[in-house]
Scaffold this active site. Structure first.
Site, mmCIF file in Angstrom:
data_model
loop_
_atom_site.group_PDB
_atom_site.id
_atom_site.type_symbol
_atom_site.label_atom_id
_atom_site.label_comp_id
_atom_site.label_asym_id
_atom_site.label_seq_id
_atom_site.Cartn_x
_atom_site.Cartn_y
_atom_site.Cartn_z
ATOM 1 N N ARG A 40 0.867 -1.186 0.000
ATOM 2 C CA ARG A 40 0.000 0.000 0.000
ATOM 3 C C ARG A 40 0.899 1.231 0.000
ATOM 4 N NH1 ARG A 40 2.422 1.931 3.824
ATOM 5 N NH2 ARG A 40 0.903 3.586 3.824
ATOM 6 N N ARG A 79 -7.746 -0.321 -6.420
ATOM 7 C CA ARG A 79 -7.932 0.823 -5.518
ATOM 8 C C ARG A 79 -7.996 2.090 -6.385
ATOM 9 N NH1 ARG A 79 -4.287 1.202 -0.372
ATOM 10 N NH2 ARG A 79 -6.180 2.212 0.395
ATOM 11 N N ASP A 97 -1.996 10.785 -1.849
ATOM 12 C CA ASP A 97 -2.413 9.741 -2.805
ATOM 13 C C ASP A 97 -2.740 10.336 -4.165
ATOM 14 O OD1 ASP A 97 -2.884 8.368 -0.086
ATOM 15 O OD2 ASP A 97 -2.906 6.799 -1.612
HETATM 16 O O1 MRU Z 1 -4.526 3.144 2.470
HETATM 17 P P1 MRU Z 1 -3.052 3.348 2.337
HETATM 18 O O2 MRU Z 1 -2.265 2.772 3.457
HETATM 19 O O3 MRU Z 1 -2.545 2.917 0.980
HETATM 20 O O4 MRU Z 1 -2.886 4.932 2.404
HETATM 21 C C1 MRU Z 1 -1.602 5.464 2.249
HETATM 22 C C2 MRU Z 1 -1.549 6.917 2.433
HETATM 23 O O5 MRU Z 1 -2.545 7.588 2.602
HETATM 24 C C3 MRU Z 1 -0.192 7.566 2.305
HETATM 25 O O6 MRU Z 1 -0.111 8.686 3.120
HETATM 26 C C4 MRU Z 1 0.000 7.998 0.841
HETATM 27 O O7 MRU Z 1 -0.221 6.919 -0.029
HETATM 28 C C5 MRU Z 1 1.337 8.553 0.598
HETATM 29 S S1 MRU Z 1 2.575 7.306 0.565
HETATM 30 C C6 MRU Z 1 4.069 7.982 0.242
#
Ligand code: MRU
Length: 351
Positions: free
Chosen positions: A49, A92, A239
């Site tokens: 993730r 996702r 993201d």
């Molecule tokens: O649901 P996740 O764990 O994939 O969410 C990740 C995040 O929100 C991070 O802060 C984002 O992807 C930045 S990673 C460098």
């Protein structure tokens, strides 16, 4: 202790080799993903993730599809790759890095004029290049961002935007690593990050492995810490960033940004340009992933201990959008964008 790479492309196995992040911090276990379906499952359940890491694993998933294929000609292979693209793209929706990397791979195969083995090799090389490139981008983000962090700085972060969320080094945690490498003394306050505890489980894990001092807090404790003057700045990842500088990141990031404005604490976002979506004007156009109720209704998300009575509805968006006006600066691999963020991002992207 050095962590193994988050995502590796192993063409000879063939497999995509990842750290299974659902097992952290109890177990540091790596798994081979040996089919596109396994890659897609790993993304969906968050074995892997974090936006940049999703780009890396998506690209490697396409390389895997190519190596596993028994297609007799490039046309049939391209049809199989298009199917693999759809499977991976349906995992996702929010992190644009996944689509950025998948589109990168698709451009390669759709413009290919060579032979079949050449295309398979080129896709593998491209996946590896995307992984290597992400690591370099993170290091640049770290160098630019380190300048913004004071010596003795007490830095709050939310979720995990570290080595585990990228090809290595991290974005928000890359900034912290960059400051530490400059010889600065840094203390990190890590929001636990409900519901899946990426802050408590992952950020604290990788900072501890690097020997960077870190204290975990529950998400509802940040306000009182800021009021007490214990936070010098906040650094988070992203993201997807819209063209105007609105930032989608892990749910709860917006709360932190609002707290920063009230307490006059700088709120920094660290992200590579693969996270910036210039096709979307504003943050309200960013698709926000809704996840299963069990992540909220069961303690820690992955365990079976219920904390919400059966039958009660649960709200579980994985991300929220922080408006650009609350963002002090966006730290990219090309430099630091400041208000007006949209203009500044466009200028840096052309540099
Ligand atoms: O649901 P996740 O764990 O994939 O969410 C990740 C995040 O929100 C991070 O802060 C984002 O992807 C930045 S990673 C460098």
């Amino acid at each position: 202790m050095a962590l193994p790479p988050t995502v590796q492309w192993l063409p000879r196995e063939p497999s995509v080799f990842i750290i299974d992040q659902t097992l952290l911090p109890s177990e540091l276990h790596q798994v081979h993903l040996r089919s596109v379906a396994e890659v897609a499952e790993a993304i969906k359940v968050l074995r892997v993730r974090g936006a940049p890491a999703l780009g890396c694993v998506g690209a490697a998933g396409i390389a895997l599809a190519a190596v596993l294929s028994s297609a007799a000609d490039t046309e049939s292979l391209c049809a199989e790759l298009a199917a693999a693209y759809e499977v991976l793209a349906a995992t996702r929706p929010t992190a644009v890095n996944l689509f950025w990397a998948l589109n990168h791979m698709r451009r390669l195969w759709s413009s290919w004029t060579g032979d079949l083995p050449g295309l398979v090799a080129a896709l593998g090389a491209e996946a590896q290049a995307i992984i290597d490139d992400d690591l370099q981008r993170c290091r640049c983000i770290g160098r630019h961002g380190a300048e913004l962090i004071p010596d003795g700085g007490r830095v709050l972060t939310h979720c995990n935007a570290g080595a585990l969320a990228t090809a290595g080094y991290g974005t928000a945690l890359g900034v912290i690593r960059g400051a530490v490498e400059q010889g600065k003394k840094i203390h990190v306050w890590a929001d636990e990050t409900r519901p899946l505890l990426q802050g408590a489980r992952l950020t604290a894990f990788e900072l501890a492995a690097d020997g960077i001092p870190c204290t975990v807090l529950c998400d509802n404790m940040a306000a009182s810490l800021m009021a007490a003057g214990f936070i010098d700045c906040v650094v988070v990842g992203a993201d997807r960033i819209a063209a105007n500088g609105d930032v989608a990141n892990k749910i709860g990031t917006y709360n932190v940004a609002v707290l920063c404005r009230y307490h006059d604490v700088p709120f920094y976002v660290a992200a590579p340009f693969s996270t910036v979506d210039f096709a979307l004007d504003r943050g309200n156009q960013i698709p926000i992933e809704q996840r299963g109720a069990e992540e909220v209704s069961q303690l820690g998300g992955f365990s079976a201990q219920a904390v919400v009575p059966k039958g009660v509805e649960v709200y579980n968006p994985a991300f929220d959008v922080t408006p650009a006006e609350l963002v002090t600066a966006i730290i990219t691999e090309c430099g630091v964008a400041r208000a007006p963020l949209g203009e500044s991002l466009r200028r840096l992207s052309r540099a």
